[in-house]
Scaffold this motif. Sequence first.
Motif, PDB file in Angstrom:
ATOM      1  N   CYS A   1     -21.845  -2.378  10.234  1.00  0.00           N
ATOM      2  CA  CYS A   1     -23.049  -3.091   9.724  1.00  0.00           C
ATOM      3  C   CYS A   1     -22.811  -4.202   8.900  1.00  0.00           C
ATOM      4  O   CYS A   1     -23.007  -5.060   9.089  1.00  0.00           O
ATOM      5  CB  CYS A   1     -24.240  -1.948   9.448  1.00  0.00           C
ATOM      6  SG  CYS A   1     -25.652  -2.758   9.303  1.00  0.00           S
ATOM      7  N   GLN A   2     -22.148  -3.740   7.829  1.00  0.00           N
ATOM      8  CA  GLN A   2     -21.900  -4.837   6.720  1.00  0.00           C
ATOM      9  C   GLN A   2     -21.169  -6.094   7.217  1.00  0.00           C
ATOM     10  O   GLN A   2     -21.490  -7.095   7.020  1.00  0.00           O
ATOM     11  CB  GLN A   2     -21.425  -4.120   5.494  1.00  0.00           C
ATOM     12  CG  GLN A   2     -21.045  -5.094   4.376  1.00  0.00           C
ATOM     13  CD  GLN A   2     -22.431  -5.312   3.791  1.00  0.00           C
ATOM     14  OE1 GLN A   2     -23.274  -4.509   3.853  1.00  0.00           O
ATOM     15  NE2 GLN A   2     -22.386  -6.427   3.040  1.00  0.00           N
ATOM     16  N   ALA A   3     -20.324  -5.779   8.138  1.00  0.00           N
ATOM     17  CA  ALA A   3     -19.274  -6.864   8.830  1.00  0.00           C
ATOM     18  C   ALA A   3     -20.030  -7.677   9.872  1.00  0.00           C
ATOM     19  O   ALA A   3     -19.694  -8.780   9.853  1.00  0.00           O
ATOM     20  CB  ALA A   3     -18.059  -6.061   9.211  1.00  0.00           C
ATOM     21  N   SER A   4     -20.966  -6.993  10.245  1.00  0.00           N
ATOM     22  CA  SER A   4     -21.682  -7.671  11.561  1.00  0.00           C
ATOM     23  C   SER A   4     -22.586  -8.546  11.070  1.00  0.00           C
ATOM     24  O   SER A   4     -22.771  -9.800  11.326  1.00  0.00           O
ATOM     25  CB  SER A   4     -22.408  -6.698  12.388  1.00  0.00           C
ATOM     26  OG  SER A   4     -21.540  -5.709  13.042  1.00  0.00           O
TER      27      SER A   4
ATOM     28  N   PRO B   1     -13.650 -13.182  10.886  1.00  0.00           N
ATOM     29  CA  PRO B   1     -14.742 -12.974   9.830  1.00  0.00           C
ATOM     30  C   PRO B   1     -15.075 -11.553   9.808  1.00  0.00           C
ATOM     31  O   PRO B   1     -15.173 -10.960   8.905  1.00  0.00           O
ATOM     32  CB  PRO B   1     -15.773 -14.044  10.020  1.00  0.00           C
ATOM     33  CG  PRO B   1     -15.073 -15.140  10.559  1.00  0.00           C
ATOM     34  CD  PRO B   1     -14.063 -14.535  11.520  1.00  0.00           C
ATOM     35  N   PHE B   2     -15.481 -11.131  10.823  1.00  0.00           N
ATOM     36  CA  PHE B   2     -15.872  -9.632  11.186  1.00  0.00           C
ATOM     37  C   PHE B   2     -15.044  -8.607  10.606  1.00  0.00           C
ATOM     38  O   PHE B   2     -15.343  -8.129   9.946  1.00  0.00           O
ATOM     39  CB  PHE B   2     -16.237  -9.316  12.555  1.00  0.00           C
ATOM     40  CG  PHE B   2     -16.421  -7.900  12.758  1.00  0.00           C
ATOM     41  CD1 PHE B   2     -17.879  -7.385  12.428  1.00  0.00           C
ATOM     42  CD2 PHE B   2     -15.591  -6.885  13.107  1.00  0.00           C
ATOM     43  CE1 PHE B   2     -17.931  -6.057  12.651  1.00  0.00           C
ATOM     44  CE2 PHE B   2     -15.536  -5.640  13.120  1.00  0.00           C
ATOM     45  CZ  PHE B   2     -16.834  -5.003  13.138  1.00  0.00           C
ATOM     46  N   TYR B   3     -13.440  -8.884  11.082  1.00  0.00           N
ATOM     47  CA  TYR B   3     -12.507  -8.093  10.529  1.00  0.00           C
ATOM     48  C   TYR B   3     -12.138  -8.032   9.144  1.00  0.00           C
ATOM     49  O   TYR B   3     -12.213  -6.993   8.328  1.00  0.00           O
ATOM     50  CB  TYR B   3     -11.291  -7.882  11.531  1.00  0.00           C
ATOM     51  CG  TYR B   3     -10.703  -6.610  11.397  1.00  0.00           C
ATOM     52  CD1 TYR B   3     -11.136  -5.559  12.158  1.00  0.00           C
ATOM     53  CD2 TYR B   3      -9.530  -6.349  10.685  1.00  0.00           C
ATOM     54  CE1 TYR B   3     -10.271  -4.099  12.096  1.00  0.00           C
ATOM     55  CE2 TYR B   3      -8.515  -5.414  10.726  1.00  0.00           C
ATOM     56  CZ  TYR B   3      -9.194  -4.310  11.388  1.00  0.00           C
ATOM     57  OH  TYR B   3      -8.607  -3.085  11.388  1.00  0.00           O
ATOM     58  N   GLN B   4     -12.321  -9.158   8.486  1.00  0.00           N
ATOM     59  CA  GLN B   4     -12.228  -9.353   7.141  1.00  0.00           C
ATOM     60  C   GLN B   4     -13.246  -9.007   6.585  1.00  0.00           C
ATOM     61  O   GLN B   4     -13.016  -8.018   5.265  1.00  0.00           O
ATOM     62  CB  GLN B   4     -11.985 -11.008   6.986  1.00  0.00           C
ATOM     63  CG  GLN B   4     -10.784 -11.441   7.334  1.00  0.00           C
ATOM     64  CD  GLN B   4      -9.433 -10.914   6.893  1.00  0.00           C
ATOM     65  OE1 GLN B   4      -9.184 -10.636   5.546  1.00  0.00           O
ATOM     66  NE2 GLN B   4      -8.645 -10.353   7.756  1.00  0.00           N
ATOM     67  N   GLY B   5     -14.384  -8.903   6.827  1.00  0.00           N
ATOM     68  CA  GLY B   5     -15.786  -8.429   6.248  1.00  0.00           C
ATOM     69  C   GLY B   5     -15.598  -6.757   6.344  1.00  0.00           C
ATOM     70  O   GLY B   5     -15.822  -6.223   5.267  1.00  0.00           O
TER      71      GLY B   5
END
Length: 156
Positions: free
Chosen positions: A35-38, A139-143
């Motif tokens: 959720c945070q990464a999304s 960016p999603f995976y880094q987050g």
Amino acid sequence: MLFKIAAACLLAILIPSIQGQVASVVPEDCLGCLCQASTGCNMTIPCTTGHQYLCGPFLISWAYWADAGKFVLANDDPERKGAFEACVQDAVCAGETVRGYMAKFAQDCNGDGAINCDDYAHLHILGGFGCNAPITQTPFYQGYLACRNTVQSLAG
């Protein structure tokens, strides 16, 4: 602090506010990081317009929701126009949708011999068919990694 608030909301998965609950395949900390990464777990983010229609804090598509089992809020009808949006914009129902999707498509996407949250991150972005494509620089995976590392450091 925002992550803790979002995770607390997602921990409410135990509240019976949806129809068709699934077994907990995805741990709460993993669900929180997805959720945070999304969206940064933004509970008020509007559905996107453009080449893909994505809704809710996990940015879920209609096809993802359908593949997951068409979870709905209590007393709703999955065939009702707007049922998809109502579910995926609700923290609990959206979380169960992600869990339903992962239960259906669980696989070792990164080839490390285990099925864990790293694989769920791949599945969440790439889908159940072809989740072994590289996403580490997105960016999603880094987050996701930043969140996972924070959660691991707090736990250990």
